[in-house]
Design a protein around this motif. Structure first.
Motif, PDB file in Angstrom:
ATOM      1  N   VAL A  27       0.866  -1.175   0.000  1.00  0.00           N
ATOM      2  CA  VAL A  27       0.000   0.000   0.000  1.00  0.00           C
ATOM      3  C   VAL A  27       0.904   1.227   0.000  1.00  0.00           C
ATOM      4  O   VAL A  27       1.812   1.338   0.839  1.00  0.00           O
ATOM      5  N   TRP A  28       0.669   2.130  -0.931  1.00  0.00           N
ATOM      6  CA  TRP A  28       1.512   3.323  -1.077  1.00  0.00           C
ATOM      7  C   TRP A  28       0.712   4.560  -0.706  1.00  0.00           C
ATOM      8  O   TRP A  28      -0.429   4.729  -1.143  1.00  0.00           O
ATOM      9  N   ILE A  29       1.315   5.418   0.109  1.00  0.00           N
ATOM     10  CA  ILE A  29       0.714   6.696   0.492  1.00  0.00           C
ATOM     11  C   ILE A  29       1.633   7.798  -0.009  1.00  0.00           C
ATOM     12  O   ILE A  29       2.817   7.828   0.337  1.00  0.00           O
ATOM     13  N   VAL A  30       1.099   8.678  -0.844  1.00  0.00           N
ATOM     14  CA  VAL A  30       1.868   9.788  -1.398  1.00  0.00           C
ATOM     15  C   VAL A  30       1.286  11.084  -0.857  1.00  0.00           C
ATOM     16  O   VAL A  30       0.076  11.333  -0.983  1.00  0.00           O
ATOM     17  N   GLY A  31       2.152  11.917  -0.261  1.00  0.00           N
ATOM     18  CA  GLY A  31       1.676  13.189   0.260  1.00  0.00           C
ATOM     19  C   GLY A  31       2.716  13.880   1.115  1.00  0.00           C
ATOM     20  O   GLY A  31       3.893  13.507   1.112  1.00  0.00           O
ATOM     21  N   ASP A  32       2.254  14.888   1.844  1.00  0.00           N
ATOM     22  CA  ASP A  32       3.124  15.590   2.783  1.00  0.00           C
ATOM     23  C   ASP A  32       2.537  15.462   4.182  1.00  0.00           C
ATOM     24  O   ASP A  32       1.831  14.477   4.462  1.00  0.00           O
ATOM     25  N   ASP A  33       2.778  16.428   5.047  1.00  0.00           N
ATOM     26  CA  ASP A  33       2.285  16.311   6.419  1.00  0.00           C
ATOM     27  C   ASP A  33       0.819  16.676   6.567  1.00  0.00           C
ATOM     28  O   ASP A  33       0.233  16.478   7.635  1.00  0.00           O
ATOM     29  N   THR A  34       0.209  17.216   5.496  1.00  0.00           N
ATOM     30  CA  THR A  34      -1.173  17.661   5.619  1.00  0.00           C
ATOM     31  C   THR A  34      -2.154  16.899   4.743  1.00  0.00           C
ATOM     32  O   THR A  34      -3.322  16.751   5.113  1.00  0.00           O
ATOM     33  N   GLU A  35      -1.712  16.423   3.571  1.00  0.00           N
ATOM     34  CA  GLU A  35      -2.631  15.746   2.669  1.00  0.00           C
ATOM     35  C   GLU A  35      -1.934  14.592   1.972  1.00  0.00           C
ATOM     36  O   GLU A  35      -0.703  14.559   1.872  1.00  0.00           O
ATOM     37  N   ALA A  36      -2.744  13.637   1.480  1.00  0.00           N
ATOM     38  CA  ALA A  36      -2.172  12.440   0.860  1.00  0.00           C
ATOM     39  C   ALA A  36      -3.213  11.765  -0.018  1.00  0.00           C
ATOM     40  O   ALA A  36      -4.417  12.031   0.077  1.00  0.00           O
ATOM     41  N   VAL A  37      -2.720  10.873  -0.881  1.00  0.00           N
ATOM     42  CA  VAL A  37      -3.570   9.910  -1.573  1.00  0.00           C
ATOM     43  C   VAL A  37      -3.064   8.520  -1.220  1.00  0.00           C
ATOM     44  O   VAL A  37      -1.879   8.329  -0.917  1.00  0.00           O
ATOM     45  N   VAL A  38      -3.966   7.549  -1.257  1.00  0.00           N
ATOM     46  CA  VAL A  38      -3.605   6.146  -1.053  1.00  0.00           C
ATOM     47  C   VAL A  38      -3.714   5.431  -2.388  1.00  0.00           C
ATOM     48  O   VAL A  38      -4.726   5.553  -3.094  1.00  0.00           O
ATOM     49  N   ILE A  39      -2.672   4.698  -2.739  1.00  0.00           N
ATOM     50  CA  ILE A  39      -2.680   3.877  -3.942  1.00  0.00           C
ATOM     51  C   ILE A  39      -2.854   2.424  -3.520  1.00  0.00           C
ATOM     52  O   ILE A  39      -1.983   1.846  -2.869  1.00  0.00           O
ATOM     53  N   ASP A  40      -4.009   1.875  -3.826  1.00  0.00           N
ATOM     54  CA  ASP A  40      -4.391   0.487  -3.536  1.00  0.00           C
ATOM     55  C   ASP A  40      -4.639   0.249  -2.043  1.00  0.00           C
ATOM     56  O   ASP A  40      -3.724  -0.081  -1.286  1.00  0.00           O
ATOM     57  N   ALA A  41      -5.888   0.421  -1.653  1.00  0.00           N
ATOM     58  CA  ALA A  41      -6.305   0.223  -0.264  1.00  0.00           C
ATOM     59  C   ALA A  41      -6.585  -1.259  -0.027  1.00  0.00           C
ATOM     60  O   ALA A  41      -7.707  -1.738  -0.189  1.00  0.00           O
ATOM     61  N   ALA A  42      -5.559  -1.971   0.358  1.00  0.00           N
ATOM     62  CA  ALA A  42      -5.616  -3.433   0.443  1.00  0.00           C
ATOM     63  C   ALA A  42      -5.825  -3.913   1.872  1.00  0.00           C
ATOM     64  O   ALA A  42      -5.054  -3.571   2.774  1.00  0.00           O
ATOM     65  N   HIS A  43      -6.861  -4.695   2.080  1.00  0.00           N
ATOM     66  CA  HIS A  43      -7.048  -5.584   3.235  1.00  0.00           C
ATOM     67  C   HIS A  43      -7.384  -4.928   4.565  1.00  0.00           C
ATOM     68  O   HIS A  43      -8.234  -5.443   5.294  1.00  0.00           O
ATOM     69  N   ASP A  44      -6.713  -3.840   4.941  1.00  0.00           N
ATOM     70  CA  ASP A  44      -6.751  -3.384   6.333  1.00  0.00           C
ATOM     71  C   ASP A  44      -6.960  -1.872   6.395  1.00  0.00           C
ATOM     72  O   ASP A  44      -5.997  -1.105   6.450  1.00  0.00           O
ATOM     73  N   ALA A  45      -8.216  -1.447   6.402  1.00  0.00           N
ATOM     74  CA  ALA A  45      -8.517  -0.016   6.438  1.00  0.00           C
ATOM     75  C   ALA A  45      -7.980   0.636   7.707  1.00  0.00           C
ATOM     76  O   ALA A  45      -7.534   1.790   7.678  1.00  0.00           O
ATOM     77  N   ASP A  46      -8.010  -0.078   8.834  1.00  0.00           N
ATOM     78  CA  ASP A  46      -7.525   0.498  10.092  1.00  0.00           C
ATOM     79  C   ASP A  46      -6.038   0.811  10.023  1.00  0.00           C
ATOM     80  O   ASP A  46      -5.583   1.877  10.452  1.00  0.00           O
ATOM     81  N   ALA A  47      -5.250  -0.105   9.478  1.00  0.00           N
ATOM     82  CA  ALA A  47      -3.811   0.113   9.380  1.00  0.00           C
ATOM     83  C   ALA A  47      -3.490   1.259   8.428  1.00  0.00           C
ATOM     84  O   ALA A  47      -2.585   2.077   8.690  1.00  0.00           O
ATOM     85  N   ILE A  48      -4.226   1.345   7.327  1.00  0.00           N
ATOM     86  CA  ILE A  48      -3.987   2.432   6.370  1.00  0.00           C
ATOM     87  C   ILE A  48      -4.387   3.768   6.988  1.00  0.00           C
ATOM     88  O   ILE A  48      -3.665   4.768   6.859  1.00  0.00           O
ATOM     89  N   PHE A  49      -5.509   3.790   7.679  1.00  0.00           N
ATOM     90  CA  PHE A  49      -5.951   5.016   8.341  1.00  0.00           C
ATOM     91  C   PHE A  49      -4.921   5.470   9.372  1.00  0.00           C
ATOM     92  O   PHE A  49      -4.601   6.667   9.467  1.00  0.00           O
ATOM     93  N   ALA A  50      -4.382   4.527  10.131  1.00  0.00           N
ATOM     94  CA  ALA A  50      -3.369   4.882  11.123  1.00  0.00           C
ATOM     95  C   ALA A  50      -2.126   5.456  10.460  1.00  0.00           C
ATOM     96  O   ALA A  50      -1.508   6.404  10.972  1.00  0.00           O
ATOM     97  N   ALA A  51      -1.744   4.906   9.310  1.00  0.00           N
ATOM     98  CA  ALA A  51      -0.554   5.389   8.609  1.00  0.00           C
ATOM     99  C   ALA A  51      -0.755   6.799   8.058  1.00  0.00           C
ATOM    100  O   ALA A  51       0.225   7.528   7.843  1.00  0.00           O
ATOM    101  N   LEU A  52      -1.995   7.183   7.820  1.00  0.00           N
ATOM    102  CA  LEU A  52      -2.252   8.557   7.379  1.00  0.00           C
ATOM    103  C   LEU A  52      -1.912   9.573   8.464  1.00  0.00           C
ATOM    104  O   LEU A  52      -1.593  10.727   8.171  1.00  0.00           O
ATOM    105  N   ASP A  53      -2.015   9.167   9.709  1.00  0.00           N
ATOM    106  CA  ASP A  53      -1.561   9.976  10.847  1.00  0.00           C
ATOM    107  C   ASP A  53      -2.187  11.373  10.843  1.00  0.00           C
ATOM    108  O   ASP A  53      -1.515  12.385  11.038  1.00  0.00           O
ATOM    109  N   GLY A  54      -3.492  11.407  10.606  1.00  0.00           N
ATOM    110  CA  GLY A  54      -4.207  12.667  10.708  1.00  0.00           C
ATOM    111  C   GLY A  54      -4.236  13.498   9.434  1.00  0.00           C
ATOM    112  O   GLY A  54      -4.899  14.547   9.394  1.00  0.00           O
ATOM    113  N   ARG A  55      -3.547  13.069   8.405  1.00  0.00           N
ATOM    114  CA  ARG A  55      -3.553  13.821   7.148  1.00  0.00           C
ATOM    115  C   ARG A  55      -4.912  13.710   6.443  1.00  0.00           C
ATOM    116  O   ARG A  55      -5.609  12.708   6.584  1.00  0.00           O
TER     117      ARG A  55
END
Length: 212
Positions: A27-55
């Motif tokens: 799962v790839w997250i492209v962005g800076d400290d304020t905004e991002a996009v996720v490329i391929d939201a695979a399997h675990d929405a909770d883990a991806i959401f946590a990796a966004l870290d508030g962005r």
């Protein structure tokens, strides 16, 4: 602030044509400290959401619609308010996993998506799936980056032995759309280790001969 790539690996099941396989997905997250996009939201929405870290999540971009690349997309979108982007040729595959929830946005060849000052250009690369796309970001990383989903891996093309796939088509996509990128472009894949365009380009004829 400069854009960056964050990476996590999630685990789950790939299911197609009556078979099931355990898989690990990038799962790839492209962005800076304020905004991002996720490329391929695979399997675990909770883990991806946590990796966004508030962005702020601007979009969930799907390189294709095999279930292991999209199974967490609706949950992540619901939690963040982000839209889901998919090439329309992959809608039949999407509907196998999410029959009651359509993506909001259609990806198109040549379209440019911008996040944190970085342009991601959509390259339609059918073969692994009819609506498979890669995302090319010449301004990301030292020599540019292309996110290839399951179209190009370290060592060859993605699999084409199941429904909706075609080997000659994926070879044409790789030859015409990916191997024309600068050789030092970093390839970030849907599974496994990355590579570069230059490392894979010399092997095209070998792949064709063995019908990989």
């Amino acid at each position: 602030m400069a854009a960056r790539i964050d990476h996590l690996v999630t685990s789950g099941t790939f299911a197609l044509d009556g078979g099931e396989w355990d898989v690990d997905n990038n799962v790839w997250i492209v962005g800076d400290d304020t905004e991002a996009v996720v490329i391929d939201a695979a399997h675990d929405a909770d883990a991806i959401f946590a990796a966004l870290d508030g962005r702020t999540l601007r979009a969930v971009i799907c390189t294709h619609a095999h279930n292991d690349h999209i199974d967490a997309a609706p949950a992540l979108a619901a939690r963040t308010g982000a839209s889901i982007h998919l090439h329309p040729a992959d809608l039949p595959l999407w509907q196998q996993t999410h029959p009651d929830r359509a993506p909001e946005e259609e990806l198109a060849d040549g379209q440019v998506l911008t996040v944190a000052g970085v342009d991601l250009t959509v390259l339609h690369t059918p073969g692994h799936a009819p609506g498979a796309v890669c995302l090319y970001a010449p301004g990301l990383g030292e020599h540019g980056t292309v996110f290839t989903g399951d179209t190009l891996f370290q060592g060859g093309p993605g699999a084409t032995g199941r429904s909706f796939s075609d080997f000659p088509t994926i070879v044409d996509s790789i030859r015409d759309r990916l191997l024309t990128l600068p050789p030092r472009t970093e390839v970030r894949t849907g599974h496994g280790d990355g590579t570069t365009i230059g490392a894979e380009a010399p092997h095209l004829d070998e792949w064709v001969k063995r019908g990989h």
